[in-house]
Write a protein that holds these residues in place. Structure first.
Motif, PDB file in Angstrom:
ATOM      1  N   ASN A 149      31.657  41.471  55.715  1.00 21.15           N
ATOM      2  CA  ASN A 149      32.296  42.301  56.741  1.00 21.15           C
ATOM      3  C   ASN A 149      33.021  43.518  56.204  1.00 21.15           C
ATOM      4  O   ASN A 149      33.599  44.286  56.979  1.00 21.15           O
ATOM      5  CB  ASN A 149      33.294  41.452  57.543  1.00 21.15           C
ATOM      6  CG  ASN A 149      32.633  40.305  58.261  1.00 21.15           C
ATOM      7  OD1 ASN A 149      31.482  40.398  58.674  1.00 21.15           O
ATOM      8  ND2 ASN A 149      33.346  39.191  58.405  1.00 21.15           N
ATOM      9  N   VAL A 150      33.028  43.713  54.880  1.00 20.91           N
ATOM     10  CA  VAL A 150      33.779  44.819  54.294  1.00 20.91           C
ATOM     11  C   VAL A 150      32.910  45.539  53.271  1.00 20.91           C
ATOM     12  O   VAL A 150      31.843  45.062  52.878  1.00 20.91           O
ATOM     13  CB  VAL A 150      35.087  44.328  53.618  1.00 20.91           C
ATOM     14  CG1 VAL A 150      35.950  43.555  54.602  1.00 20.91           C
ATOM     15  CG2 VAL A 150      34.787  43.467  52.393  1.00 20.91           C
ATOM     16  N   THR A 151      33.397  46.681  52.812  1.00 21.57           N
ATOM     17  CA  THR A 151      32.657  47.488  51.838  1.00 21.57           C
ATOM     18  C   THR A 151      32.887  46.976  50.412  1.00 21.57           C
ATOM     19  O   THR A 151      33.861  46.261  50.142  1.00 21.57           O
ATOM     20  CB  THR A 151      33.108  48.944  51.907  1.00 21.57           C
ATOM     21  OG1 THR A 151      34.492  49.017  51.508  1.00 21.57           O
ATOM     22  CG2 THR A 151      32.929  49.508  53.305  1.00 21.57           C
ATOM     23  N   PRO A 152      32.040  47.362  49.470  1.00 21.40           N
ATOM     24  CA  PRO A 152      32.292  47.017  48.064  1.00 21.40           C
ATOM     25  C   PRO A 152      33.627  47.566  47.564  1.00 21.40           C
ATOM     26  O   PRO A 152      34.321  46.901  46.784  1.00 21.40           O
ATOM     27  CB  PRO A 152      31.109  47.651  47.332  1.00 21.40           C
ATOM     28  CG  PRO A 152      30.025  47.727  48.350  1.00 21.40           C
ATOM     29  CD  PRO A 152      30.728  48.004  49.648  1.00 21.40           C
ATOM     30  N   GLU A 153      33.962  48.778  47.997  1.00 18.46           N
ATOM     31  CA  GLU A 153      35.239  49.371  47.560  1.00 18.46           C
ATOM     32  C   GLU A 153      36.422  48.526  48.027  1.00 18.46           C
ATOM     33  O   GLU A 153      37.401  48.337  47.292  1.00 18.46           O
ATOM     34  CB  GLU A 153      35.363  50.795  48.102  1.00 18.46           C
ATOM     35  CG  GLU A 153      34.359  51.776  47.508  1.00 18.46           C
ATOM     36  CD  GLU A 153      33.026  51.806  48.255  1.00 18.46           C
ATOM     37  OE1 GLU A 153      32.229  52.730  48.001  1.00 18.46           O
ATOM     38  OE2 GLU A 153      32.779  50.906  49.088  1.00 18.46           O
ATOM     39  N   TYR A 154      36.336  48.009  49.253  1.00 18.68           N
ATOM     40  CA  TYR A 154      37.401  47.136  49.746  1.00 18.68           C
ATOM     41  C   TYR A 154      37.458  45.852  48.920  1.00 18.68           C
ATOM     42  O   TYR A 154      38.548  45.374  48.588  1.00 18.68           O
ATOM     43  CB  TYR A 154      37.171  46.796  51.223  1.00 18.68           C
ATOM     44  CG  TYR A 154      38.239  45.880  51.788  1.00 18.68           C
ATOM     45  CD1 TYR A 154      39.368  46.400  52.408  1.00 18.68           C
ATOM     46  CD2 TYR A 154      38.137  44.484  51.672  1.00 18.68           C
ATOM     47  CE1 TYR A 154      40.359  45.568  52.897  1.00 18.68           C
ATOM     48  CE2 TYR A 154      39.115  43.644  52.156  1.00 18.68           C
ATOM     49  CZ  TYR A 154      40.232  44.193  52.775  1.00 18.68           C
ATOM     50  OH  TYR A 154      41.207  43.361  53.245  1.00 18.68           O
ATOM     51  N   ARG A 155      36.298  45.282  48.608  1.00 18.01           N
ATOM     52  CA  ARG A 155      36.278  44.053  47.798  1.00 18.01           C
ATOM     53  C   ARG A 155      37.017  44.252  46.480  1.00 18.01           C
ATOM     54  O   ARG A 155      37.749  43.366  46.023  1.00 18.01           O
ATOM     55  CB  ARG A 155      34.840  43.631  47.505  1.00 18.01           C
ATOM     56  CG  ARG A 155      34.177  42.848  48.575  1.00 18.01           C
ATOM     57  CD  ARG A 155      34.658  41.396  48.627  1.00 18.01           C
ATOM     58  NE  ARG A 155      34.115  40.776  49.814  1.00 18.01           N
ATOM     59  CZ  ARG A 155      34.788  40.499  50.910  1.00 18.01           C
ATOM     60  NH1 ARG A 155      36.090  40.731  50.973  1.00 18.01           N
ATOM     61  NH2 ARG A 155      34.205  39.950  51.943  1.00 18.01           N
ATOM     62  N   VAL A 156      36.822  45.393  45.862  1.00 18.16           N
ATOM     63  CA  VAL A 156      37.474  45.669  44.579  1.00 18.16           C
ATOM     64  C   VAL A 156      38.977  45.768  44.761  1.00 18.16           C
ATOM     65  O   VAL A 156      39.758  45.162  43.998  1.00 18.16           O
ATOM     66  CB  VAL A 156      36.912  46.957  43.961  1.00 18.16           C
ATOM     67  CG1 VAL A 156      37.727  47.365  42.731  1.00 18.16           C
ATOM     68  CG2 VAL A 156      35.449  46.769  43.587  1.00 18.16           C
ATOM     69  N   ARG A 157      39.419  46.533  45.746  1.00 13.50           N
ATOM     70  CA  ARG A 157      40.858  46.688  45.994  1.00 13.50           C
ATOM     71  C   ARG A 157      41.491  45.333  46.337  1.00 13.50           C
ATOM     72  O   ARG A 157      42.585  45.005  45.866  1.00 13.50           O
ATOM     73  CB  ARG A 157      41.078  47.688  47.125  1.00 13.50           C
ATOM     74  CG  ARG A 157      42.533  48.007  47.396  1.00 13.50           C
ATOM     75  CD  ARG A 157      42.683  49.221  48.291  1.00 13.50           C
ATOM     76  NE  ARG A 157      42.114  49.019  49.618  1.00 13.50           N
ATOM     77  CZ  ARG A 157      40.993  49.571  50.052  1.00 13.50           C
ATOM     78  NH1 ARG A 157      40.290  50.362  49.253  1.00 13.50           N
ATOM     79  NH2 ARG A 157      40.551  49.354  51.274  1.00 13.50           N
ATOM     80  N   GLU A 158      40.808  44.542  47.140  1.00  8.74           N
ATOM     81  CA  GLU A 158      41.281  43.215  47.515  1.00  8.74           C
ATOM     82  C   GLU A 158      41.413  42.320  46.283  1.00  8.74           C
ATOM     83  O   GLU A 158      42.399  41.584  46.128  1.00  8.74           O
ATOM     84  CB  GLU A 158      40.291  42.618  48.508  1.00  8.74           C
ATOM     85  CG  GLU A 158      40.557  41.189  48.938  1.00  8.74           C
ATOM     86  CD  GLU A 158      39.413  40.682  49.801  1.00  8.74           C
ATOM     87  OE1 GLU A 158      39.657  40.413  50.998  1.00  8.74           O
ATOM     88  OE2 GLU A 158      38.277  40.559  49.290  1.00  8.74           O
ATOM     89  N   ALA A 159      40.434  42.380  45.392  1.00 15.03           N
ATOM     90  CA  ALA A 159      40.469  41.571  44.167  1.00 15.03           C
ATOM     91  C   ALA A 159      41.664  41.946  43.303  1.00 15.03           C
ATOM     92  O   ALA A 159      42.327  41.084  42.714  1.00 15.03           O
ATOM     93  CB  ALA A 159      39.173  41.747  43.386  1.00 15.03           C
ATOM     94  N   TRP A 160      41.955  43.243  43.222  1.00 15.95           N
ATOM     95  CA  TRP A 160      43.105  43.694  42.444  1.00 15.95           C
ATOM     96  C   TRP A 160      44.401  43.158  43.047  1.00 15.95           C
ATOM     97  O   TRP A 160      45.274  42.648  42.329  1.00 15.95           O
ATOM     98  CB  TRP A 160      43.133  45.217  42.394  1.00 15.95           C
ATOM     99  CG  TRP A 160      44.285  45.763  41.613  1.00 15.95           C
ATOM    100  CD1 TRP A 160      44.376  45.889  40.261  1.00 15.95           C
ATOM    101  CD2 TRP A 160      45.535  46.225  42.140  1.00 15.95           C
ATOM    102  NE1 TRP A 160      45.605  46.414  39.904  1.00 15.95           N
ATOM    103  CE2 TRP A 160      46.339  46.626  41.047  1.00 15.95           C
ATOM    104  CE3 TRP A 160      46.049  46.350  43.431  1.00 15.95           C
ATOM    105  CZ2 TRP A 160      47.616  47.140  41.214  1.00 15.95           C
ATOM    106  CZ3 TRP A 160      47.326  46.862  43.588  1.00 15.95           C
ATOM    107  CH2 TRP A 160      48.097  47.260  42.490  1.00 15.95           C
ATOM    108  N   VAL A 161      44.543  43.269  44.349  1.00 12.15           N
ATOM    109  CA  VAL A 161      45.751  42.773  45.021  1.00 12.15           C
ATOM    110  C   VAL A 161      45.905  41.271  44.788  1.00 12.15           C
ATOM    111  O   VAL A 161      47.023  40.768  44.598  1.00 12.15           O
ATOM    112  CB  VAL A 161      45.690  43.083  46.531  1.00 12.15           C
ATOM    113  CG1 VAL A 161      46.814  42.374  47.286  1.00 12.15           C
ATOM    114  CG2 VAL A 161      45.789  44.580  46.758  1.00 12.15           C
ATOM    115  N   ASP A 162      44.793  40.541  44.769  1.00 14.53           N
ATOM    116  CA  ASP A 162      44.838  39.086  44.611  1.00 14.53           C
ATOM    117  C   ASP A 162      45.044  38.636  43.164  1.00 14.53           C
ATOM    118  O   ASP A 162      45.103  37.438  42.892  1.00 14.53           O
ATOM    119  CB  ASP A 162      43.546  38.460  45.135  1.00 14.53           C
ATOM    120  CG  ASP A 162      43.446  38.522  46.654  1.00 14.53           C
ATOM    121  OD1 ASP A 162      44.484  38.729  47.314  1.00 14.53           O
ATOM    122  OD2 ASP A 162      42.334  38.353  47.185  1.00 14.53           O
ATOM    123  N   GLY A 163      45.125  39.582  42.226  1.00 13.31           N
ATOM    124  CA  GLY A 163      45.394  39.231  40.838  1.00 13.31           C
ATOM    125  C   GLY A 163      44.184  38.941  39.991  1.00 13.31           C
ATOM    126  O   GLY A 163      44.311  38.388  38.893  1.00 13.31           O
TER     127      GLY A 163
END
Length: 394
Positions: A71-85
């Motif tokens: 449901n999201v873009t690859p760029e969002y996945r990367v930013r989300e992964a960073w936020v999640d540690g």
């Protein structure tokens, strides 16, 4: 009267100071203020110590974006992964199942040939092969990851009937467009010919049991499988912990995320699933070496699983013991300090007790006795399931 006036002046100054701490003037728009207390997006660290001289890198080896059925873009996945540690992320789009493409074609109606609109991609793959660039998702993620210091493992998911064939992630693929074959075993072989590592995904999904199918026996028997998910989302397969040990496979816990981790994990008070990879550094070469040598641990909803010695080494790297008192009878008072973000559930032979992240607890050990306990949220491939510790205390 003077006292009242003084009070009014003080009160006004407090209000002004308070207003200044809550709002600040926009740099360009003189008629607009901004909220000082707006929460910044910060990285939520998951602190783990080195184990046996290796860094413990937090990875998710199974995720999806709009370029398959996410449901999201690859760029969002990367930013989300960073936020999640996270330190490492694999984008693993489905080769054979990409329902979002039909929507994309419909959106671009008038720009594309009529015969390419509103296609069922599963049928297209069967009849016509790959029509789109399956590498794009990984390329976009890798470009975005530069600004976050996250390593992207290029991957793709070979997606066939779960009840009989199953799903398999090919990690470190060079060309995702050259993986598909009508024969699923041939698809796996084509990925391996590129130097990919193959992980068996969610082996119990849509199954009545974990008995291996004929196809699984074939690919396992040929040595085509390098690792297996023992945890996927909220699913946990305890018996696969033993399978992984018997067949020398690395163990993984991944989100297989399609929506957002905020929705599936964080908003419910949980950390996302992670595969802990013990590697020299976060380079693709070091990560690949660690997976091949099975230096991984699987973390999901507070449970950690892996080979027994590695699990024990991990625990003893996280938890330090210090004797701070010896009484006249030789009984030792020992402080157990958890220096990690991982919570542990200990059992000293009675009711389980917690040793939460960055906390300590004191225990007593009689003269000439060892400190004996199990850790009940750790799983290892033995009949007892939980590792047993018997530590000599000075």
């Amino acid at each position: 009267m003077k006292r009242i006036a003084a009070f009014i002046v003080v009160a006004a100054s407090v209000v002004t100071a308070s207003a200044q701490s809550i709002y600040y003037q926009d740099a360009t728009n003189v008629d607009m203020a901004r909220h000082t207390l707006r929460n910044e997006v910060l990285r939520r660290e998951f602190v783990l110590p080195e184990v046996n001289g290796y860094k413990v890198l937090k990875a998710d080896l199974h995720s999806h974006t709009i370029y398959s059925d996410g449901n999201v873009t690859p760029e969002y996945r990367v930013r989300e992964a960073w936020v999640d540690g996270l330190d490492v992320l694999a984008i693993t789009e489905h080769v054979e199942y990409r329902p979002s493409e039909g929507k994309m074609y419909n959106y671009l109606k008038g720009y594309l040939p009529a015969e390419m609109q509103n296609l069922n991609m599963s049928e297209v793959v069967k009849d016509m092969g790959i029509l789109t660039n399956l590498n794009l998702s990984n390329e976009l993620a890798a470009k975005a990851a530069v600004g976050y210091g996250i390593t992207i493992i290029p991957g793709v998911e070979i997606t066939r009937t779960p009840e009989t064939i199953g799903h398999y992630n090919a990690l470190f693929v060079e060309d995702a467009n050259n993986v598909y074959d009508a024969d699923p075993a041939a698809s796996i072989r084509k990925a391996r010919s590129q130097g990919a590592i193959i992980m068996h995904n969610h082996p119990g999904w849509r199954r009545k049991n974990l008995q291996m199918t004929e196809f699984e026996q074939q690919v396992y028997g040929e040595g085509l499988i390098d690792g297996v998910e023992i945890m996927n989302g909220s699913e946990f397969y305890p018996s696969v912990v033993q399978r992984a040990s018997d067949k020398n496979l690395f163990m993984a816990a991944n989100t297989d995320i399609h929506s957002t981790t905020a929705m599936d994990y964080t908003n419910q008070g949980h950390r996302r699933n992670m595969t802990f990879i013990l590697a020299k550094d976060a380079s693709p070469e070091s990560l690949k070496d660690a997976l091949k040598k099975r230096r991984t641990l699987a973390y999901s909803f507070g449970t950690l699983a892996g080979d027994e010695q590695l699990v024990k080494d991990f625990f003893l790297a996280c938890v330090k013991l210090e004797t701070f008192r010896v009484d006249g009878k030789g009984k030792r008072s020992v402080r157990m300090t958890n220096n990690s973000s991982m919570d542990f559930v200990l059992n000293f032979g009675g009711n389980p007790v917690q040793l939460r992240a960055f906390t300590s607890r004191n225990v007593s050990v009689a003269k000439d006795k060892k400190l004996n306990f199990t850790v009940e949220n750790l799983w290892v491939p033995t009949e007892n399931k939980h590792p047993e510790f018997s530590l000599k205390i000075k």
